[in-house]
Design an enzyme around this catalytic site. Structure first.
Site, short mmCIF file in Angstrom:
data_model
loop_
_atom_site.label_atom_id
_atom_site.label_comp_id
_atom_site.label_asym_id
_atom_site.label_seq_id
_atom_site.Cartn_x
_atom_site.Cartn_y
_atom_site.Cartn_z
N GLY A 234 30.70 38.63 -25.87
CA GLY A 234 30.52 37.04 -25.68
C GLY A 234 31.45 36.14 -24.89
N GLU A 275 34.12 43.87 -27.34
CA GLU A 275 33.01 44.44 -26.83
C GLU A 275 32.20 43.77 -25.84
OE1 GLU A 275 30.35 46.92 -29.85
OE2 GLU A 275 29.60 44.76 -29.57
N GLY A 277 30.35 42.40 -22.39
CA GLY A 277 29.30 42.92 -21.17
C GLY A 277 29.59 42.01 -20.04
N ARG A 314 17.83 35.38 -14.94
CA ARG A 314 18.36 34.48 -15.83
C ARG A 314 18.14 32.92 -15.55
NH1 ARG A 314 23.25 33.79 -15.94
NH2 ARG A 314 23.68 33.67 -17.99
N TYR A 318 16.77 31.50 -19.03
CA TYR A 318 17.46 30.50 -19.89
C TYR A 318 17.80 29.45 -19.25
CZ TYR A 318 18.59 35.27 -21.40
OH TYR A 318 18.61 36.65 -21.96
N CYS A 345 4.26 35.32 -6.64
CA CYS A 345 3.08 34.42 -6.65
C CYS A 345 3.03 33.95 -8.14
CB CYS A 345 1.79 35.18 -6.22
SG CYS A 345 1.57 35.42 -4.75
C1 LIG Z 1 25.10 42.09 -25.54
C2 LIG Z 1 26.05 42.61 -26.65
C3 LIG Z 1 27.54 42.59 -26.09
C4 LIG Z 1 27.97 42.16 -24.88
O1 LIG Z 1 27.56 40.48 -24.92
P1 LIG Z 1 28.25 39.68 -23.67
O2 LIG Z 1 27.98 38.26 -23.91
O3 LIG Z 1 27.56 40.33 -22.23
O4 LIG Z 1 29.53 40.34 -23.71
C5 LIG Z 1 28.37 43.02 -27.01
N1 LIG Z 1 27.83 43.46 -28.30
C6 LIG Z 1 26.68 43.69 -28.51
C7 LIG Z 1 26.34 44.27 -29.97
C8 LIG Z 1 25.35 43.10 -27.73
O5 LIG Z 1 24.44 43.13 -28.04
#
Ligand SMILES: *Cc1c(COP(=O)(O)O)cnc(C)c1O
Length: 423
Positions: A234, A275, A277, A314, A318, A345
């Site tokens: 996040g 963690e 992404g 996205r 969103y 389309c």
């Molecule tokens: C999607 C997800 C993340 C990564 O979230 P980001 O917003 O991309 O950093 C981390 N942990 C879990 C369990 C997730 O489902």
């Protein structure tokens, strides 16, 4: 903290390679990734004991290999993501018990193929987000170590679709059920060694302090069996010139101080995992498309590109904002207010829209057919949320390392597209 990028609406190159050259050599729509940015973002997080890449943001094998070589562990949310992690070279389990788990499966359910894989061939560490997962793993693989994903009873997302905590969220084990979850685990001799919360912090450190409090309470309740805490992902990245990064040093310090208190009570160190992404891959990725039509409709100017929400979902899902730039002969032209759409389309196939589908205009150079439109900060949840809608093939992907572009995914062909179909 990383230096902020200033977005402009004109661009000539990506990571030192001319956009036109990329488009001519590899075709469009094309995802292009800058390897250096991915390495930098992982290095930014070096203070954490473990950086665990949430691969769902971008799980192409070449990207995973790059992330692994940069020293990160990996998260998987499905059986196939476990297989991807193994294919990219992560070991299934840690060599030494004190090492971080190379691969962690985090989910709220086991689909049957994931449970079969984890109970059998690939016994990766499991982070359980429901009581049923504990029950199901306990029956199939008693004696394993697990961690618990907790829902602390509150969340922090900008919309229902991204909120990851609270009583409207499907995620995690409800905080009041923690002790029941630990009892259920011990019934199967599953050893709870850690706790996890993925709430999403934004840039709001006050909110983070509340998350840490909740984790501290849970950590104290769970007792000295806890040796690893994951603060989830996040971490935000700027998607426009007013966007901010979180102050990583302050973020780390708030977590570390809380965990040091727990470590003191339990007289053993507690490992802190993060963690992300999005943070690792978002800014590395660019979606390059070609403008195929320029239209004036009742006073509105439209650019229609060969990329649509089949390539980047996205904005439609969103109302997310992506910087857009023009590359090509018109990059120096004066500006106009433009609505940018794709080829599908489907009237909703518009990139310049806000949440709720309200169409916006974007200030862009006056472009012509044959110019390129580049959608920026597209590396996270970009290619991955792509689809074959309208029988559009999935885009090709290119990775640029040291100024050299390399194809890492071929564009789908017609036979790829129909390869699973039976007549
Ligand atoms: C999607 C997800 C993340 C990564 O979230 P980001 O917003 O991309 O950093 C981390 N942990 C879990 C369990 C997730 O489902």
């Amino acid at each position: 903290m990383p230096e902020k990028t200033i977005f402009t609406n004109r661009r000539s190159e990506i990571a030192g390679v001319p956009v036109a050259r990329l488009a001519e050599e590899f075709g469009t729509p094309l995802y292009v990734y800058d390897a250096a940015k991915i390495k930098e973002r992982i290095a930014d997080l070096a203070m954490f004991d473990t950086v665990r890449y949430a691969q769902k943001a971008c799980s192409s094998l070449a990207i995973l290999k790059l992330v692994r070589k940069a020293g990160a562990a990996v998260d998987a949310v499905s059986a196939m993501e476990i297989r991807r992690a193994v294919a990219a070279g992560w070991p299934v389990t840690a060599e030494k018990p004190e090492d971080p788990d190379p691969i962690v499966y985090t989910a709220d359910i086991f689909d049957r193929d994931a449970l079969d894989l984890i109970a059998g061939e690939y016994p990766v560490h499991v982070n359980c987000g429901s009581m049923d997962m504990i029950w199901q793993l306990g029956q199939r693989a008693p004696g394993r170590e697990i961690t618990l994903r907790l829902n602390p009873g509150f969340g922090h997302g900008h919309s229902q679709k991204t909120n990851t905590g609270g009583d409207q969220s499907k995620h995690g084990i409800w905080h009041e059920d923690l002790m029941r979850a630990i009892e259920l685990a011990s019934h199967f001799d599953l050893k709870v060694k850690g706790l996890h919360m993925h709430i999403g912090s934004g840039t709001d450190l006050e909110h983070l302090a509340t998350v840490c409090e909740a984790m501290d309470r849970a950590g104290l309740a769970a007792g000295p069996r806890i040796s690893v805490i994951s603060c989830g992902g996040g971490l935000p990245v700027p998607y426009d010139n007013s966007g901010e990064y979180v102050d990583l040093a302050a973020y780390y310090k708030i977590w570390r101080e809380k965990l040091d208190l727990l470590a003191k009570v339990y007289r053993h160190p507690i490992r802190l995992e993060i963690e992300p992404g999005r943070y690792i891959v978002a800014e590395s990725g660019y979606l390059v498309s070609e403008i195929r039509a320029v239209k004036n409709q009742g006073g509105n100017l439209f650019y229609l590109a060969d990329a649509g929400f089949n390539n980047l979902a996205r904005p439609v899902m969103y109302g997310s904002h992506h910087p857009i730039s023009v590359a090509g002969p018109s990059a120096d032209a004066p500006e106009a207010d433009v609505i940018v759409g794709g080829p599908l389309c489907e009237s909703g196939d518009i990139f310049t829209q806000k949440e709720g589908g309200y169409v916006e205009k974007r200030r862009l150079p006056k472009a012509e057919v044959g110019d390129y439109l580049v959608f920026e900060v597209a590396g996270a949840y970009g290619f991955m949320m792509g689809s074959n809608y309208n029988s559009k093939p999935l885009a090709a992907e290119v990775l640029i390392e040291d100024g050299v572009p390399r194809l890492i995914r071929k564009r789908q062909s017609f036979s790829d597209l129909i390869s699973c179909e039976v007549e």
